[in-house]
Design a protein around this motif. Structure first.
Motif, PDB file in Angstrom:
ATOM      1  N   LEU A  78       0.817  -1.211   0.000  1.00 30.57           N
ATOM      2  CA  LEU A  78       0.000   0.000   0.000  1.00 30.57           C
ATOM      3  C   LEU A  78       0.850   1.261   0.000  1.00 30.57           C
ATOM      4  O   LEU A  78       0.368   2.342  -0.347  1.00 30.57           O
ATOM      5  CB  LEU A  78      -0.933   0.013   1.218  1.00 30.57           C
ATOM      6  CG  LEU A  78      -2.161  -0.906   1.156  1.00 30.57           C
ATOM      7  CD1 LEU A  78      -2.880  -0.922   2.491  1.00 30.57           C
ATOM      8  CD2 LEU A  78      -3.106  -0.468   0.048  1.00 30.57           C
TER       9      LEU A  78
ATOM     10  N   LEU B  74      -8.356   2.703  -3.854  1.00 31.63           N
ATOM     11  CA  LEU B  74      -7.111   1.955  -4.031  1.00 31.63           C
ATOM     12  C   LEU B  74      -6.915   0.958  -2.886  1.00 31.63           C
ATOM     13  O   LEU B  74      -6.498  -0.183  -3.104  1.00 31.63           O
ATOM     14  CB  LEU B  74      -5.924   2.911  -4.127  1.00 31.63           C
ATOM     15  CG  LEU B  74      -5.813   3.702  -5.427  1.00 31.63           C
ATOM     16  CD1 LEU B  74      -4.719   4.761  -5.323  1.00 31.63           C
ATOM     17  CD2 LEU B  74      -5.538   2.777  -6.611  1.00 31.63           C
TER      18      LEU B  74
ATOM     19  N   LEU C 245      -9.384  -1.870  -3.461  1.00 32.27           N
ATOM     20  CA  LEU C 245      -8.931  -2.767  -4.523  1.00 32.27           C
ATOM     21  C   LEU C 245      -7.824  -3.680  -4.023  1.00 32.27           C
ATOM     22  O   LEU C 245      -7.764  -4.861  -4.372  1.00 32.27           O
ATOM     23  CB  LEU C 245      -8.447  -1.949  -5.726  1.00 32.27           C
ATOM     24  CG  LEU C 245      -9.530  -1.208  -6.520  1.00 32.27           C
ATOM     25  CD1 LEU C 245      -8.895  -0.312  -7.576  1.00 32.27           C
ATOM     26  CD2 LEU C 245     -10.488  -2.190  -7.176  1.00 32.27           C
ATOM     27  N   PHE C 246      -6.937  -3.132  -3.199  1.00 31.57           N
ATOM     28  CA  PHE C 246      -5.859  -3.950  -2.629  1.00 31.57           C
ATOM     29  C   PHE C 246      -6.435  -5.075  -1.769  1.00 31.57           C
ATOM     30  O   PHE C 246      -5.950  -6.210  -1.810  1.00 31.57           O
ATOM     31  CB  PHE C 246      -4.926  -3.074  -1.792  1.00 31.57           C
ATOM     32  CG  PHE C 246      -3.828  -3.832  -1.102  1.00 31.57           C
ATOM     33  CD1 PHE C 246      -2.693  -4.231  -1.791  1.00 31.57           C
ATOM     34  CD2 PHE C 246      -3.942  -4.162   0.237  1.00 31.57           C
ATOM     35  CE1 PHE C 246      -1.687  -4.934  -1.153  1.00 31.57           C
ATOM     36  CE2 PHE C 246      -2.943  -4.870   0.883  1.00 31.57           C
ATOM     37  CZ  PHE C 246      -1.811  -5.253   0.179  1.00 31.57           C
TER      38      PHE C 246
ATOM     39  N   TYR D 151      -5.432  -3.848  -7.908  1.00 33.59           N
ATOM     40  CA  TYR D 151      -4.784  -2.697  -7.249  1.00 33.59           C
ATOM     41  C   TYR D 151      -3.536  -2.265  -7.997  1.00 33.59           C
ATOM     42  O   TYR D 151      -3.353  -1.079  -8.306  1.00 33.59           O
ATOM     43  CB  TYR D 151      -4.451  -3.084  -5.809  1.00 33.59           C
ATOM     44  CG  TYR D 151      -3.428  -2.196  -5.134  1.00 33.59           C
ATOM     45  CD1 TYR D 151      -3.760  -0.924  -4.682  1.00 33.59           C
ATOM     46  CD2 TYR D 151      -2.112  -2.646  -4.945  1.00 33.59           C
ATOM     47  CE1 TYR D 151      -2.817  -0.121  -4.059  1.00 33.59           C
ATOM     48  CE2 TYR D 151      -1.171  -1.855  -4.312  1.00 33.59           C
ATOM     49  CZ  TYR D 151      -1.523  -0.598  -3.875  1.00 33.59           C
ATOM     50  OH  TYR D 151      -0.588   0.201  -3.263  1.00 33.59           O
ATOM     51  N   TYR D 152      -2.666  -3.232  -8.316  1.00 39.10           N
ATOM     52  CA  TYR D 152      -1.418  -2.891  -9.001  1.00 39.10           C
ATOM     53  C   TYR D 152      -1.689  -2.307 -10.390  1.00 39.10           C
ATOM     54  O   TYR D 152      -1.062  -1.326 -10.801  1.00 39.10           O
ATOM     55  CB  TYR D 152      -0.529  -4.133  -9.127  1.00 39.10           C
ATOM     56  CG  TYR D 152       0.122  -4.545  -7.836  1.00 39.10           C
ATOM     57  CD1 TYR D 152       1.022  -3.703  -7.192  1.00 39.10           C
ATOM     58  CD2 TYR D 152      -0.152  -5.783  -7.253  1.00 39.10           C
ATOM     59  CE1 TYR D 152       1.624  -4.080  -6.000  1.00 39.10           C
ATOM     60  CE2 TYR D 152       0.432  -6.162  -6.061  1.00 39.10           C
ATOM     61  CZ  TYR D 152       1.323  -5.315  -5.431  1.00 39.10           C
ATOM     62  OH  TYR D 152       1.905  -5.676  -4.252  1.00 39.10           O
TER      63      TYR D 152
ATOM     64  N   THR E 133      -4.418  -0.753 -11.478  1.00 37.20           N
ATOM     65  CA  THR E 133      -5.045   0.561 -11.378  1.00 37.20           C
ATOM     66  C   THR E 133      -4.038   1.620 -10.936  1.00 37.20           C
ATOM     67  O   THR E 133      -4.006   2.732 -11.488  1.00 37.20           O
ATOM     68  CB  THR E 133      -6.220   0.517 -10.397  1.00 37.20           C
ATOM     69  OG1 THR E 133      -7.129  -0.521 -10.785  1.00 37.20           O
ATOM     70  CG2 THR E 133      -6.961   1.838 -10.367  1.00 37.20           C
ATOM     71  N   LEU E 134      -3.215   1.285  -9.950  1.00 40.23           N
ATOM     72  CA  LEU E 134      -2.237   2.254  -9.457  1.00 40.23           C
ATOM     73  C   LEU E 134      -1.193   2.567 -10.522  1.00 40.23           C
ATOM     74  O   LEU E 134      -0.799   3.730 -10.708  1.00 40.23           O
ATOM     75  CB  LEU E 134      -1.562   1.724  -8.187  1.00 40.23           C
ATOM     76  CG  LEU E 134      -0.540   2.654  -7.539  1.00 40.23           C
ATOM     77  CD1 LEU E 134      -1.166   3.993  -7.167  1.00 40.23           C
ATOM     78  CD2 LEU E 134       0.082   2.000  -6.312  1.00 40.23           C
TER      79      LEU E 134
ATOM     80  N   GLY F 170     -10.735  -0.202 -12.339  1.00 41.49           N
ATOM     81  CA  GLY F 170     -10.199  -1.125 -11.343  1.00 41.49           C
ATOM     82  C   GLY F 170     -11.281  -1.985 -10.729  1.00 41.49           C
ATOM     83  O   GLY F 170     -11.091  -3.188 -10.516  1.00 41.49           O
TER      84      GLY F 170
END
Length: 383
Positions: free
Chosen positions: A11, A66, A69-70, A77-78, A80-81, A144
């Motif tokens: 995170l 975020l 999503l994680f 998550y990865y 989207t980030l 995401g």
């Protein structure tokens, strides 16, 4: 407890967002060649101050999404980030080469909504409009969510979509953007999300660790470490680098930044304050990363390490000395760029000394330098 916290260390990559946003502040001014994408359709959109509420909810919405999503699906998550960071970089490049502005209405009057509008107008220049970062990031949260749609309840999906589209339309109702900015934000989001998916599909963690590239990368770093730590070893060089390494220590960096900020005339005083602020923030980031990543020191993992300093009790990644020295050096380079001839080799020398003395890997120092530079840029933009 420590193992539980280590599970959430990914995170911390969210911190890339405020670091990248430093460039927004740097570019948020008129450069003499500012365009307008205002169309007749924008004339038909009224100014509705109440939409400042979803506009201001944008940042917490993105951060909370975020994290969600994680928790739901790490791959979403990865992706989207990464798409978000790529989108920010693409936006900043656009702002630099093609800057646009929007004509704002008169927001005078009473009422909490107008007061919030004036607050936004006062802190955010009417530039950096195309593409809209509010739209780009809010739309990416929808993308995401689509990656793990079944893991969100129907009610959650409804409210996420409602908030995302509310943020999107708020950008034109509070006259921070025009319609073409919204279109641009959605297009950039689609492109970066697609690109992030393609890239990550080839770099999945399990596959990467088993790949020849990953083994080559580890072998390469060990070779660089052995060359610095053993091949160029010499008694004179050991004494020089053992002394130079203290330039990244707490005593030296704190003394320098505080002394200059308290005693020096302008503009050096401001540079000293920026250095001290960057040093404080970068130190916190480095300590947090050390505790979460917990990478063993090289002399614990490589039996042939030539350890010149006393063994250290904390972890290896990132190099705190390298982080500190770069965080205090960068503000002075902005004050007098000619100092780069002296200060950059000294800062690089501190990083080299940490590898030579056997207490860090090269990647520890590289990461420390990047953290120090990022925190210094943040301090410069705010102070």
């Amino acid at each position: 407890m420590k193992n539980k916290l280590a599970g959430y260390k990914a995170l911390l990559w969210i911190l890339a967002i405020p670091v990248l946003n430093v460039f927004y502040g740097i570019l948020n001014h008129g450069n003499g060649d500012v365009s307008s994408l205002w169309t007749s359709w924008d004339d038909r959109i009224p100014f509705v101050p109440v939409f400042i509420i979803p506009y201001l909810l944008w940042y917490p919405f993105v951060l909370m999404m975020l994290v969600a999503l994680f928790m739901k699906k790490a791959s979403a998550y990865y992706r989207t980030l990464l798409a978000l960071c790529l989108g920010l970089l693409a936006s900043y490049v656009t702002f630099y080469f093609f800057q646009t502005m929007v004509t704002r209405p008169d927001a005078s009057g009473t009422g909490v909504f107008l007061w919030l509008v004036r607050l936004v107008y006062g802190t955010d220049g009417a530039y950096n409009c195309f593409p809209s970062i509010h739209v780009l990031t809010s739309y990416l949260m929808l993308k995401g969510m689509s990656e793990c749609r079944d893991q969100f309840s129907g009610t959650s999906r409804f409210f996420i979509q409602l908030l995302s589209w509310s943020v999107t339309i708020s950008t034109v109702f509070v006259k921070q953007h025009v319609l073409l900015d919204i279109i641009g934000g959605i297009v950039v989001a689609e492109i970066t999300f697609f690109a992030a998916g393609k890239w990550l599909s080839k770099l999945r963690k399990d596959m990467l660790r088993e790949s020849p590239f990953w083994r080559w990368l580890q072998t390469w770093e060990q070779r660089v470490f052995n060359w610095c730590n053993q091949s160029i070893s010499h008694p004179v060089l050991s004494r020089v680098l053992a002394a130079m390494t203290h330039m990244g220590g707490a005593l030296f960096t704190l003394t320098c930044s505080l002394s200059i900020s308290l005693l020096a005339p302008e503009p050096w005083r401001t540079a000293g304050i920026q250095s001290f602020a960057a040093l404080a923030v970068s130190h916190l980031a480095a300590v947090l990363l050390k505790k979460l990543i917990r990478r063993p020191r090289p002399y614990l993992a490589l039996p042939d390490t030539n350890l010149i300093l006393k063994p250290l009790k904390d972890h290896s990644f990132p190099s705190g000395h390298t982080t500190a020295v770069f965080s205090i050096v960068v503000p002075f380079l902005f004050t007098l760029p000619a100092l780069a001839i002296i200060l950059l080799p000294l800062a690089a020398g501190v990083g080299l000394s940490r590898v030579y003395l056997g207490v860090h890997y090269p990647s520890d120092c590289l990461a420390g330098g990047l953290i120090g530079i990022s925190c210094a840029l943040l301090a410069i933009s705010l102070i």
